[in-house]
Write a protein that holds these residues in place. Structure first.
Motif, mmCIF file in Angstrom:
data_model
loop_
_atom_site.group_PDB
_atom_site.id
_atom_site.type_symbol
_atom_site.label_atom_id
_atom_site.label_comp_id
_atom_site.label_asym_id
_atom_site.label_seq_id
_atom_site.Cartn_x
_atom_site.Cartn_y
_atom_site.Cartn_z
ATOM 1 N N ALA A 54 71.567 102.274 21.291
ATOM 2 C CA ALA A 54 70.333 101.917 21.412
ATOM 3 C C ALA A 54 70.288 100.415 21.702
ATOM 4 N N CYS A 55 69.074 99.783 22.371
ATOM 5 C CA CYS A 55 69.115 98.474 22.521
ATOM 6 C C CYS A 55 67.966 97.720 22.181
ATOM 7 N N GLY A 56 67.883 96.161 21.887
ATOM 8 C CA GLY A 56 66.849 95.663 21.205
ATOM 9 C C GLY A 56 66.238 96.121 20.048
ATOM 10 N N THR A 57 64.979 96.199 19.994
ATOM 11 C CA THR A 57 64.318 96.757 18.910
ATOM 12 C C THR A 57 64.644 97.880 18.528
ATOM 13 N N SER A 58 64.995 99.069 19.203
ATOM 14 C CA SER A 58 65.581 100.486 19.001
ATOM 15 C C SER A 58 66.830 100.208 18.227
ATOM 16 N N SER A 93 65.266 105.308 21.977
ATOM 17 C CA SER A 93 64.665 104.463 23.097
ATOM 18 C C SER A 93 63.233 104.770 23.230
ATOM 19 N N GLN A 94 62.416 103.863 22.975
ATOM 20 C CA GLN A 94 60.857 104.123 23.187
ATOM 21 C C GLN A 94 60.541 104.639 24.547
ATOM 22 N N SER A 95 60.976 103.923 25.289
ATOM 23 C CA SER A 95 60.837 104.230 26.771
ATOM 24 C C SER A 95 61.345 105.721 27.345
ATOM 25 N N GLY A 96 62.752 105.837 26.797
ATOM 26 C CA GLY A 96 63.250 106.964 27.271
ATOM 27 C C GLY A 96 64.033 106.366 28.709
ATOM 28 N N GLU A 97 64.007 105.416 29.174
ATOM 29 C CA GLU A 97 64.277 104.920 30.469
ATOM 30 C C GLU A 97 65.321 103.888 30.600
ATOM 31 N N THR A 98 65.828 103.486 29.312
ATOM 32 C CA THR A 98 66.724 102.205 29.317
ATOM 33 C C THR A 98 68.201 102.493 29.928
ATOM 34 N N ALA A 99 68.525 102.202 30.984
ATOM 35 C CA ALA A 99 69.729 102.181 31.781
ATOM 36 C C ALA A 99 71.048 102.031 30.868
ATOM 37 N N ALA A 123 52.434 96.538 25.470
ATOM 38 C CA ALA A 123 53.027 95.182 25.268
ATOM 39 C C ALA A 123 54.638 95.234 25.272
ATOM 40 N N VAL A 124 55.039 94.345 26.038
ATOM 41 C CA VAL A 124 56.489 94.233 26.187
ATOM 42 C C VAL A 124 57.000 94.312 24.813
ATOM 43 N N ALA A 125 56.520 93.249 23.739
ATOM 44 C CA ALA A 125 57.092 93.326 22.520
ATOM 45 C C ALA A 125 56.683 94.736 21.615
ATOM 46 N N SER A 126 57.965 95.271 21.401
ATOM 47 C CA SER A 126 57.685 96.613 20.803
ATOM 48 C C SER A 126 57.352 96.462 19.198
ATOM 49 N N THR A 127 56.371 97.094 18.790
ATOM 50 C CA THR A 127 55.938 97.087 17.285
ATOM 51 C C THR A 127 55.632 98.365 16.981
ATOM 52 N N ALA A 185 57.406 103.603 14.263
ATOM 53 C CA ALA A 185 57.321 105.135 14.356
ATOM 54 C C ALA A 185 58.852 105.572 14.395
ATOM 55 N N GLN A 186 59.932 104.885 15.075
ATOM 56 C CA GLN A 186 61.111 105.144 14.819
ATOM 57 C C GLN A 186 61.773 105.319 13.509
ATOM 58 N N LEU A 187 61.202 104.350 12.860
ATOM 59 C CA LEU A 187 61.946 104.299 11.300
ATOM 60 C C LEU A 187 61.091 105.471 10.523
ATOM 61 N N ALA A 193 63.215 88.014 14.122
ATOM 62 C CA ALA A 193 63.714 87.062 15.141
ATOM 63 C C ALA A 193 63.610 87.483 16.706
ATOM 64 N N LEU A 194 63.817 88.779 16.860
ATOM 65 C CA LEU A 194 63.663 89.060 18.217
ATOM 66 C C LEU A 194 62.357 89.012 18.705
ATOM 67 N N LYS A 195 61.409 89.408 17.918
ATOM 68 C CA LYS A 195 60.159 89.476 18.274
ATOM 69 C C LYS A 195 59.551 87.869 18.546
ATOM 70 N N LEU A 196 59.906 87.067 17.503
ATOM 71 C CA LEU A 196 59.589 85.685 17.734
ATOM 72 C C LEU A 196 60.117 84.839 19.055
ATOM 73 N N LYS A 197 61.298 85.419 19.497
ATOM 74 C CA LYS A 197 62.130 84.899 20.528
ATOM 75 C C LYS A 197 61.313 85.291 21.829
ATOM 76 N N GLU A 198 61.106 86.627 21.582
ATOM 77 C CA GLU A 198 60.828 86.882 23.209
ATOM 78 C C GLU A 198 59.140 86.696 23.454
ATOM 79 N N ILE A 199 58.361 86.535 22.494
ATOM 80 C CA ILE A 199 57.122 86.236 22.929
ATOM 81 C C ILE A 199 56.633 84.696 22.656
HETATM 82 O O1 M6R Z 1 62.686 101.611 25.460
HETATM 83 P P1 M6R Z 1 63.904 101.297 25.005
HETATM 84 O O2 M6R Z 1 63.332 101.532 23.355
HETATM 85 O O3 M6R Z 1 64.997 101.779 24.949
HETATM 86 O O4 M6R Z 1 63.975 99.531 24.854
HETATM 87 C C1 M6R Z 1 64.958 98.893 24.410
HETATM 88 C C2 M6R Z 1 64.761 97.478 24.283
HETATM 89 O O5 M6R Z 1 64.758 96.923 25.734
HETATM 90 C C3 M6R Z 1 63.260 97.138 23.835
HETATM 91 O O6 M6R Z 1 63.214 97.459 22.458
HETATM 92 C C4 M6R Z 1 63.124 95.388 23.711
HETATM 93 O O7 M6R Z 1 64.426 94.744 22.917
HETATM 94 C C5 M6R Z 1 61.803 95.119 23.472
HETATM 95 N N1 M6R Z 1 61.062 94.432 24.290
HETATM 96 C C6 M6R Z 1 61.759 94.436 22.209
HETATM 97 O O8 M6R Z 1 60.447 94.057 21.669
#
Ligand code: M6R
Length: 357
Positions: free
Chosen positions: A54-58, A102-108, A152-156, A161-163, A236-242
């Protein structure tokens, strides 16, 4: 639509109790028992090691998911950042099962790993919010998050839900192996949902914390041990990104190996102390940073609270604390971004789904 909410992020934070309840329902059978597809169970029972990609929040959800799966189901788990996995592929076990979160299911980055492991003939499961997304279509199996669209770009809400879905996955797998866990996950997740509601009703407290600690600071640290450490990474990621504040999450025990050199007079340090097993050690770390001038903000849990704690979370099952301890961090980031006049829902340089490698 965001209705009366000023931002999607705030709306999505508030939706978390409801989403948790929806997930419990979605994964219950007619007898109110938690269940997932028999094919998935069979694949899990047939594997000798799970690889979470996974990437980022995921990715942060995956770190917590590893603890759920190892503790409940007793299957070894490795968690990898997708972009690194492609060129540093570890030596794989004989019968690996890949889980893509992956929230979006599209992360390259994640997709490129899926393509690679499919070529090697390995089985795969996607945990995603979007039915019919690329990762869902291309993997052998899918578990849905049922979180509703996350704008919102910041995943919450996707993170919690993933957890919840990972906990259910671990629990159902454990049951299929005949393991006795000594608690009823449906009931424990119900308590989590109620606690989430209480937190969403305490927003003013978090706005105060954001104003007091983060309105003008250059940087901020999050410390914790065990599960709290993983939630700190997410905070920390949440605070950084927004809010564009330089923020880092650290394992409490690692501070003395270098990071503590960064602590200056007034540096905000958010410390999570929600687990009895590591409570004494993290309290020790807070004293270490406070002695060097830091401004600690301790978020603890009922039953473990001490006089100086800034916020005490309602008590939930120790393994499920990340589902609620992340909410104060989401809200603190939200209010910090507001105080600093940042575009909360559309932070600079970021896209909601990252479809390039
Ligand atoms: O759609 P995804 O879960 O695959 O996205 C992964 C990351 O790009 C995503 O979680 C990103 O880190 C968020 N913007 C964090 O809030």
């Amino acid at each position: 639509e965001k209705g009366t909410y000023p931002h999607y992020m705030l709306k999505e934070i508030d939706e978390q109790p409801l989403v948790t309840r929806k997930i419990i329902q979605a994964y219950q059978n007619d007898n109110n028992e938690l269940t997932i597809d028999a094919d998935i169970i069979q694949s899990v029972n047939d594997t000798d090691r799970i690889y979470i990609i996974a990437c980022g929040t995921s990715y942060h959800a995956g770190l917590v998911g590893k603890q759920f799966i190892e503790n409940m189901a007793g299957i070894p788990v490795e968690v990898h950042v997708a972009s690194e996995f492609s060129y540093n592929m570890p030596l794989l076990s004989e019968k690996p099962l890949f889980i893509f979160i992956s929230q979006s299911g599209e992360t390259a980055d994640s997709r490129s790993v899926l393509v690679q492991v499919k070529e090697l003939g390995h089985r795969s499961l996607t945990i995603t919010n979007v039915q019919g997304s690329t990762l869902s279509r291309e993997a052998d199996y899918t578990l849905l998050l049922h979180a509703g669209p996350e704008i919102a770009v910041a995943s919450t809400k996707a993170y919690t839900a993933q957890l919840a879905v990972l906990a259910i996955f671990a629990n159902v797998t454990a049951a299929s192996k005949g393991k006795e866990l000594g608690f009823d996950l449906v009931q424990e997740l119900g308590i989590v949902a109620t606690s989430m509601e209480a937190l969403c009703d305490s927003k003013e407290g978090f706005e105060d914390i954001a104003r007091e600690y983060l309105a003008t600071t250059r940087n901020c640290f999050f410390i914790g041990r065990s599960l709290d450490y993983y939630v700190g990474l997410e905070g920390a990621l949440k605070l950084k990104e927004i809010s564009y504040i330089q923020a880092e999450g650290f394992a409490g025990g690692e501070l003395k190996h270098g990071t503590i050199a960064l602590i200056e007079e007034g540096t905000p340090v958010v410390a999570l102390a929600t687990q009895e097993s590591v409570n004494l050690s993290i309290r020790g770390n807070v004293k270490e940073v406070a002695a060097r001038g830091a401004n600690p903000c301790i978020i603890s849990m009922k039953g473990l609270e001490e006089e100086d704690d800034r916020f005490v979370l309602p008590e939930v099952n120790e393994m499920l604390t990340p589902l609620i301890s992340v909410i104060p961090l989401q809200l603190i980031s939200y209010y910090a971004a507001l105080h600093r006049d940042c575009d909360v829902d559309k932070p600079r340089n970021l896209a909601k789904s990252v479809t390039v490698e």
